[in-house]
Every structure is written in structure tokens, then in C-alpha cells.
Design an enzyme around this catalytic site. Structure first.
Site, short mmCIF file in Angstrom:
data_model
loop_
_atom_site.label_atom_id
_atom_site.label_comp_id
_atom_site.label_asym_id
_atom_site.label_seq_id
_atom_site.Cartn_x
_atom_site.Cartn_y
_atom_site.Cartn_z
N ASP A 103 0.87 -1.18 0.00
CA ASP A 103 0.00 0.00 0.00
C ASP A 103 0.91 1.24 0.00
O ASP A 103 1.41 1.64 -1.05
CB ASP A 103 -0.90 -0.12 1.24
N THR A 107 5.80 -0.43 5.39
CA THR A 107 6.07 -1.71 6.05
C THR A 107 7.16 -2.46 5.27
O THR A 107 8.13 -2.97 5.85
CB THR A 107 4.80 -2.59 6.09
N LEU A 108 7.00 -2.47 3.95
CA LEU A 108 7.96 -3.17 3.11
C LEU A 108 9.36 -2.57 3.22
O LEU A 108 10.35 -3.31 3.24
CB LEU A 108 7.47 -3.15 1.66
N ARG A 165 -9.91 -13.36 6.33
CA ARG A 165 -8.72 -13.88 5.64
C ARG A 165 -9.01 -15.18 4.90
O ARG A 165 -8.33 -15.54 3.96
CB ARG A 165 -7.59 -14.17 6.64
P1 IMP Z 1 1.77 -0.42 3.82
O1 IMP Z 1 0.92 0.84 3.81
O2 IMP Z 1 2.29 -0.73 2.45
O3 IMP Z 1 2.87 -0.31 4.85
O4 IMP Z 1 0.81 -1.61 4.22
C1 IMP Z 1 0.79 -2.14 5.50
C2 IMP Z 1 -0.17 -3.26 5.67
O5 IMP Z 1 -1.48 -2.73 5.66
C3 IMP Z 1 -0.20 -4.35 4.60
O6 IMP Z 1 0.81 -5.31 4.74
C4 IMP Z 1 -1.57 -4.95 4.90
O7 IMP Z 1 -1.49 -5.83 5.99
C5 IMP Z 1 -2.37 -3.74 5.29
N1 IMP Z 1 -3.21 -3.28 4.18
C6 IMP Z 1 -2.96 -2.30 3.27
N2 IMP Z 1 -3.99 -2.15 2.41
C7 IMP Z 1 -4.91 -3.07 2.80
C8 IMP Z 1 -6.22 -3.43 2.29
O8 IMP Z 1 -6.75 -2.90 1.30
N3 IMP Z 1 -6.86 -4.42 2.96
C9 IMP Z 1 -6.34 -5.07 4.04
N4 IMP Z 1 -5.14 -4.77 4.54
C10 IMP Z 1 -4.43 -3.78 3.92
#
Ligand code: IMP
Length: 174
Positions: A103, A107-108, A165
Site C-alpha cells: 500500500d 512496512t515493506l 482472511r
Molecule cells: P503499507 O501501507 O504498504 O505499509 O501496508 C501495511 C499493511 O497494511 C499491509 O501489509 C496490509 O497488511 C495492510 N493493508 C494495506 N492495504 C490493505 C487493504 O486494502 N486491505 C487489508 N489490509 C491492507
């Protein structure tokens, strides 16, 4: 589909998910044949993607998992805390991180630097889903199943409040 207070509608059916995973597997097979590869799935969300992708990888490889918890601070910078770390020795191996969704990518970024610290030969990311319009990270996934808009989705490993899930299809918030 109802999960807690929210209603979700069918978004990506199972057959389409499996077809896309096959094409991601083909690309990985072409790029990594004869290399010393370790796949690292990110729990909890990636468990279904890891399972279905790895069924289609026919070369010798290792599979492992890490689990992280993210905290939202007062700023937009996500802080990630390692709950289950990697026990495998990854030095001089080709590592492919397997994510359910990227997203913002924050996190990555943290996971990437944790793993990169242990000096793999190469480090790439495969994500089933990717929200390019939300992405603000340093390491975009090399292998992507579906590029999607900034909708909230559940199913096939992804959760809303830890529920949802365990479905074979992917749903989006209505
Ligand atoms: P980030 O914003 O890329 O750091 O995403 C962090 C985490 O948010 C991801 O690994 C998912 O666990 C969760 N996440 C982001 N978008 C979604 C979504 O649309 N549905 C469910 N979980 C999400």
C-alpha cells in the site's frame, strides 16, 4: 459479504487470482532457475499467496516466514517491530519477499532493510496486490499480481479487524 460493521462485494474471483499467480510464477521461474533462492513470506496476510505460488515453483528453494507488527505513530512514518524473525542464513542467497499487498510501502521498506542487513546476493519483492497511487516507499515490488486503486480489500489472506482472511476470492469495501 458482511464483516463486523462493513459490507464487502466480490472484486477478484478465485480463478483470476490463480491465473495471475501462475504468470507471476512463470516470471520468477525464468529469472531464478539454477539460483540459490529463499522465499520469505510476510505473515499473516501472505499465507495464501505463498502457498499457491510455491505450488508452481518447481526448482529447489527454501521457504520461510517473518512476522512484523506495524505501529502508526503521530507522523505518517510507520514503525515496524519484528515479532518472528528469519532463522535461515540468507548470506549469498537470492531472497524474494512475498507480500499480500503493498500500500504505502512503509512496512515493506522496514522489512527490506531488516533482510538486506544480512547481505543476501539479491533481494526482490513479489506482491499479489499493489496500490501504486498510495505507494510512497523506496522499494516497489518487482513482481506484481494486480495493480489496484486505493480501495480497501479483504479475503485471500487479507483482513478487516483480523476477520475475512479465509476466503478464496478477494472482496472490496462497498
Ligand atoms: P503499507 O501501507 O504498504 O505499509 O501496508 C501495511 C499493511 O497494511 C499491509 O501489509 C496490509 O497488511 C495492510 N493493508 C494495506 N492495504 C490493505 C487493504 O486494502 N486491505 C487489508 N489490509 C491492507
Amino acid at each position: 459479504m458482511q464483516i463486523e460493521d462493513k459490507e464487502f462485494e466480490l472484486y477478484i474471483p478465485s480463478a483470476e487470482i490463480q491465473k495471475t499467480i501462475s504468470s507471476v510464477a512463470e516470471r520468477i521461474k525464468n529469472d531464478y532457475q539454477d539460483k540459490d533462492v529463499i522465499f520469505v513470506g510476510v505473515l499473516n496476510g501472505a499465507f495464501m499467496f505463498v502457498s499457491d505460488l510455491l505450488k508452481q515453483i518447481d526448482f529447489k528453494c527454501e521457504v520461510s516466514f517473518i512476522k512484523v507488527a506495524s505501529y502508526e505513530g503521530t507522523s505518517s512514518t510507520g514503525k515496524v517491530h519484528e515479532l518472528i524473525g528469519l532463522v535461515n542464513d540468507i548470506k549469498d542467497k537470492h531472497v524474494i519477499i512475498l507480500e499480500d499487498i503493498v500500500d504505502t510501502g512503509l512496512t515493506l521498506d522496514k522489512i527490506y532493510s531488516m533482510i538486506d542487513h544480512d547481505k543476501p546476493s539479491s533481494l526482490e519483492v513479489a506482491s499479489l496486490l499493489y496500490k501504486p497511487n498510495a505507494f510512497n516507499g523506496k522499494h516497489p515490488p518487482k513482481y506484481v499480481g494486480f495493480e489496484i486503486p486505493n480501495d480497501f480489500i479483504v479475503g485471500y489472506g487479507l483482513d478487516y479487524m483480523e476477520y475475512g482472511r479465509n476466503t478464496v476470492d478477494i472482496y472490496k469495501l462497498k
